[in-house]
Design a protein around this motif. Structure first.
Motif, PDB file in Angstrom:
ATOM      1  N   LEU A 177      -5.258  -1.843   8.599  1.00 34.08           N
ATOM      2  CA  LEU A 177      -4.831  -0.466   9.277  1.00 34.08           C
ATOM      3  C   LEU A 177      -5.745   0.593   8.875  1.00 34.08           C
ATOM      4  O   LEU A 177      -6.435   0.399   8.012  1.00 34.08           O
ATOM      5  CB  LEU A 177      -3.383  -0.287   9.094  1.00 34.08           C
ATOM      6  N   SER A 178      -5.669   1.344   9.920  1.00 35.40           N
ATOM      7  CA  SER A 178      -6.499   2.879   9.835  1.00 35.40           C
ATOM      8  C   SER A 178      -5.880   3.657   8.521  1.00 35.40           C
ATOM      9  O   SER A 178      -4.859   3.470   8.161  1.00 35.40           O
ATOM     10  CB  SER A 178      -6.836   3.416  11.019  1.00 35.40           C
ATOM     11  N   ASP A 179      -6.733   4.427   8.125  1.00 37.16           N
ATOM     12  CA  ASP A 179      -6.145   5.632   7.109  1.00 37.16           C
ATOM     13  C   ASP A 179      -4.770   6.224   7.589  1.00 37.16           C
ATOM     14  O   ASP A 179      -3.878   6.269   6.879  1.00 37.16           O
ATOM     15  CB  ASP A 179      -7.030   6.431   6.707  1.00 37.16           C
ATOM     16  N   GLU A 180      -5.002   6.561   8.766  1.00 36.22           N
ATOM     17  CA  GLU A 180      -3.601   7.200   9.494  1.00 36.22           C
ATOM     18  C   GLU A 180      -2.657   6.334   9.515  1.00 36.22           C
ATOM     19  O   GLU A 180      -1.465   7.059   9.008  1.00 36.22           O
ATOM     20  CB  GLU A 180      -4.157   7.868  10.834  1.00 36.22           C
ATOM     21  N   GLU A 181      -2.646   5.139   9.872  1.00 36.12           N
ATOM     22  CA  GLU A 181      -1.652   4.380  10.095  1.00 36.12           C
ATOM     23  C   GLU A 181      -1.109   3.920   8.481  1.00 36.12           C
ATOM     24  O   GLU A 181       0.089   3.820   8.446  1.00 36.12           O
ATOM     25  CB  GLU A 181      -2.192   2.983  10.840  1.00 36.12           C
ATOM     26  N   VAL A 182      -1.698   3.713   7.537  1.00 36.77           N
ATOM     27  CA  VAL A 182      -1.501   3.646   6.303  1.00 36.77           C
ATOM     28  C   VAL A 182      -0.532   4.738   5.809  1.00 36.77           C
ATOM     29  O   VAL A 182       0.410   4.581   5.041  1.00 36.77           O
ATOM     30  CB  VAL A 182      -2.755   3.372   5.280  1.00 36.77           C
ATOM     31  N   ALA A 183      -1.197   5.954   6.019  1.00 34.34           N
ATOM     32  CA  ALA A 183      -0.450   7.062   5.231  1.00 34.34           C
ATOM     33  C   ALA A 183       0.953   7.301   6.162  1.00 34.34           C
ATOM     34  O   ALA A 183       2.028   7.520   5.633  1.00 34.34           O
ATOM     35  CB  ALA A 183      -1.212   8.396   5.832  1.00 34.34           C
ATOM     36  N   ALA A 184       1.072   6.871   7.471  1.00 34.63           N
ATOM     37  CA  ALA A 184       2.176   7.019   8.096  1.00 34.63           C
ATOM     38  C   ALA A 184       3.414   5.828   7.631  1.00 34.63           C
ATOM     39  O   ALA A 184       4.433   6.364   7.501  1.00 34.63           O
ATOM     40  CB  ALA A 184       1.992   6.741   9.625  1.00 34.63           C
ATOM     41  N   ALA A 185       2.846   4.675   7.351  1.00 33.47           N
ATOM     42  CA  ALA A 185       3.825   3.566   6.833  1.00 33.47           C
ATOM     43  C   ALA A 185       4.194   4.024   5.402  1.00 33.47           C
ATOM     44  O   ALA A 185       5.356   3.808   5.160  1.00 33.47           O
ATOM     45  CB  ALA A 185       2.932   2.383   6.668  1.00 33.47           C
ATOM     46  N   LYS A 186       3.324   4.532   4.667  1.00 27.98           N
ATOM     47  CA  LYS A 186       3.866   5.065   3.254  1.00 27.98           C
ATOM     48  C   LYS A 186       4.839   6.132   3.415  1.00 27.98           C
ATOM     49  O   LYS A 186       5.988   6.138   2.616  1.00 27.98           O
ATOM     50  CB  LYS A 186       2.460   5.673   2.414  1.00 27.98           C
ATOM     51  N   ARG A 187       4.615   7.118   4.200  1.00 27.34           N
ATOM     52  CA  ARG A 187       5.640   8.369   4.465  1.00 27.34           C
ATOM     53  C   ARG A 187       6.925   7.582   5.058  1.00 27.34           C
ATOM     54  O   ARG A 187       8.131   8.206   4.643  1.00 27.34           O
ATOM     55  CB  ARG A 187       5.093   9.159   5.702  1.00 27.34           C
ATOM     56  N   ALA A 188       6.953   6.817   5.795  1.00 30.01           N
ATOM     57  CA  ALA A 188       8.117   6.298   6.442  1.00 30.01           C
ATOM     58  C   ALA A 188       8.817   5.341   5.277  1.00 30.01           C
ATOM     59  O   ALA A 188       9.983   5.585   5.117  1.00 30.01           O
ATOM     60  CB  ALA A 188       7.836   5.241   7.640  1.00 30.01           C
ATOM     61  N   TYR A 189       8.228   4.592   4.512  1.00 33.50           N
ATOM     62  CA  TYR A 189       8.841   3.961   3.154  1.00 33.50           C
ATOM     63  C   TYR A 189       9.414   5.013   2.461  1.00 33.50           C
ATOM     64  O   TYR A 189      10.615   4.978   1.954  1.00 33.50           O
ATOM     65  CB  TYR A 189       7.672   3.015   2.541  1.00 33.50           C
ATOM     66  N   LEU A 190       8.459   5.879   1.942  1.00 34.73           N
ATOM     67  CA  LEU A 190       9.189   7.124   1.107  1.00 34.73           C
ATOM     68  C   LEU A 190      10.335   7.914   1.521  1.00 34.73           C
ATOM     69  O   LEU A 190      11.278   8.206   0.850  1.00 34.73           O
ATOM     70  CB  LEU A 190       8.073   7.964   0.459  1.00 34.73           C
ATOM     71  N   ASP A 191      10.451   8.040   2.748  1.00 36.87           N
ATOM     72  CA  ASP A 191      11.284   8.786   3.657  1.00 36.87           C
ATOM     73  C   ASP A 191      12.618   7.854   3.582  1.00 36.87           C
ATOM     74  O   ASP A 191      13.670   8.250   3.412  1.00 36.87           O
ATOM     75  CB  ASP A 191      11.225   9.203   5.061  1.00 36.87           C
ATOM     76  N   LYS A 192      12.428   6.777   3.789  1.00 35.41           N
ATOM     77  CA  LYS A 192      13.765   5.875   4.035  1.00 35.41           C
ATOM     78  C   LYS A 192      14.272   5.745   2.440  1.00 35.41           C
ATOM     79  O   LYS A 192      15.471   5.682   2.252  1.00 35.41           O
ATOM     80  CB  LYS A 192      13.186   4.459   4.493  1.00 35.41           C
ATOM     81  N   LEU A 193      13.477   5.450   1.649  1.00 37.42           N
ATOM     82  CA  LEU A 193      13.789   5.646   0.311  1.00 37.42           C
ATOM     83  C   LEU A 193      14.773   6.820  -0.425  1.00 37.42           C
ATOM     84  O   LEU A 193      15.682   6.642  -0.895  1.00 37.42           O
ATOM     85  CB  LEU A 193      12.616   5.159  -0.601  1.00 37.42           C
ATOM     86  N   LYS A 194      14.224   7.923   0.168  1.00 37.93           N
ATOM     87  CA  LYS A 194      14.867   9.222  -0.346  1.00 37.93           C
ATOM     88  C   LYS A 194      16.064   9.195   0.555  1.00 37.93           C
ATOM     89  O   LYS A 194      17.251   9.641  -0.187  1.00 37.93           O
ATOM     90  CB  LYS A 194      13.851  10.195   0.487  1.00 37.93           C
ATOM     91  N   ARG A 195      16.381   8.937   1.624  1.00 37.95           N
ATOM     92  CA  ARG A 195      17.648   8.901   2.336  1.00 37.95           C
ATOM     93  C   ARG A 195      18.430   7.837   1.592  1.00 37.95           C
ATOM     94  O   ARG A 195      19.685   8.244   1.619  1.00 37.95           O
ATOM     95  CB  ARG A 195      17.530   8.548   3.932  1.00 37.95           C
ATOM     96  N   SER A 196      17.981   6.653   1.194  1.00 36.96           N
ATOM     97  CA  SER A 196      18.918   5.755   0.868  1.00 36.96           C
ATOM     98  C   SER A 196      19.512   6.058  -0.606  1.00 36.96           C
ATOM     99  O   SER A 196      20.726   5.814  -1.054  1.00 36.96           O
ATOM    100  CB  SER A 196      18.070   4.313   0.817  1.00 36.96           C
ATOM    101  N   ASN A 197      18.924   6.738  -1.499  1.00 38.19           N
ATOM    102  CA  ASN A 197      18.871   6.885  -2.757  1.00 38.19           C
ATOM    103  C   ASN A 197      18.777   8.151  -3.562  1.00 38.19           C
ATOM    104  O   ASN A 197      19.012   8.280  -4.526  1.00 38.19           O
ATOM    105  CB  ASN A 197      18.536   5.716  -3.835  1.00 38.19           C
ATOM    106  N   GLY A 198      18.064   9.060  -2.689  1.00 34.62           N
ATOM    107  CA  GLY A 198      17.746  10.483  -3.298  1.00 34.62           C
ATOM    108  C   GLY A 198      16.574  10.377  -4.073  1.00 34.62           C
ATOM    109  O   GLY A 198      16.491  11.525  -4.897  1.00 34.62           O
ATOM    110  N   THR A 199      15.755   9.341  -4.491  1.00 38.15           N
ATOM    111  CA  THR A 199      14.791   9.211  -5.294  1.00 38.15           C
ATOM    112  C   THR A 199      13.552   9.292  -4.358  1.00 38.15           C
ATOM    113  O   THR A 199      13.279   8.934  -3.299  1.00 38.15           O
ATOM    114  CB  THR A 199      14.672   8.007  -6.299  1.00 38.15           C
ATOM    115  N   HIS A 200      12.182   9.522  -4.955  1.00 43.19           N
ATOM    116  CA  HIS A 200      10.887   9.404  -4.511  1.00 43.19           C
ATOM    117  C   HIS A 200      10.017   8.214  -5.137  1.00 43.19           C
ATOM    118  O   HIS A 200       9.886   8.237  -6.188  1.00 43.19           O
ATOM    119  CB  HIS A 200      10.177  10.727  -4.767  1.00 43.19           C
TER     120      HIS A 200
END
Length: 262
Positions: free
Chosen positions: A239-262
């Motif tokens: 994946l491109s750097d931009e795609e990797v960064a977007a996937a990481k943000r999506a993962y962390l955002d989902k984590l934050k919504r589910s349990n309030g942690t980073h």
């Protein structure tokens, strides 16, 4: 004026301490003056620059910026001052070719020179360091860099480079040599603590400030199960750097919504 300087280190609970201080600024305002990283951004940048390229001119610039930041407290009488900023330890290891806290003690002495302008003879100046066992610190530091950079090495490979900066107690000993006898130095190893708020309670107790009514902070950097493997796979992907960064943000955002942690 009594002063506590919580100078470091990164990945030792500093964010929790600072968020709790920020939440309690109204409660603490009549008891202690507080300076946090958001108040010291220019000085933080100067400290990081010195860690990358330690030159006398850069160190003088750091001192001048700190001096300016401290000016509002020159006429505060006996009201104590608490400074918490891990950036004053220098650049976090693993960035821009810096792998250890080699310049922390030099920055400590520069900080002491500037803080001493506010204090009278006999006033206590205390450097407080939060430390961590080497293996815990390396694991946490690896996770942070894995999140923000495209590291392709696994923990065992990357940890070998981080090892040279992992002996935080050795850095504390160099600070003691640099600032004694003009200032005191204390350290708290957070690896052995169940109470995440103890370092802040320790800092306030040194300043004789009550901490029994503090509003605690739940914003702690929790490493999720499976997160390291997922991010390492992303970093090693095509994946491109931009795609990797977007996937990481999506993962962390989902984590934050589910349990309030980073």
């Amino acid at each position: 004026m009594k002063v506590v300087i919580h100078q470091g280190f990164h990945k030792t609970g500093t964010t929790t301490l600072q968020k709790t201080l920020s939440k309690n600024r109204e409660y603490l305002k009549d008891r202690v003056n507080v300076l946090l990283p958001d108040d010291l951004q220019e000085a933080s940048l100067a400290a990081r620059r010195y860690a990358i390229a330690p030159k006398d001119r850069t160190l003088r610039n750091f001192g001048a910026i700190v001096r300016e930041a401290l000016k509002p407290f020159a006429d505060q009488g006996g009201k104590p001052l608490l400074i918490s900023n891990e950036e004053f330890a220098g650049l976090i290891p693993g960035r821009k070719g810096v792998w250890s806290y080699e310049q922390t003690h030099v920055l400590s002495k520069a900080l002491l020179d500037e803080v001493s302008r506010l204090t009278d003879a006999g006033d206590r100046i205390i450097f407080l360091f939060t430390t961590r066992n080497a293996a815990d610190w390396i694991r946490s530091k690896y996770w942070q860099n894995l999140r923000s950079h495209r590291i392709r090495e696994d923990l065992s490979q990357y940890g070998k480079a981080l090892q040279q900066g992992a002996d935080l107690e050795a850095v504390v000993r160099r600070v003691i040599e640099a600032v004694s006898p003009r200032a005191e130095v204390e350290s708290v190893n957070v690896s052995s603590l169940d109470d995440h708020d103890f370092p802040l309670i320790k800092a306030l107790s040194i300043l004789n400030v009550r901490s029994d009514r503090l509003i605690t902070s739940d914003n702690r950097n929790v490493q999720p199960a499976g997160g390291t493997d997922y991010f390492l796979d992303l970093n090693r992907s095509n994946l491109s750097d931009e795609e990797v960064a977007a996937a990481k943000r999506a993962y962390l955002d989902k984590l934050k919504r589910s349990n309030g942690t980073h």
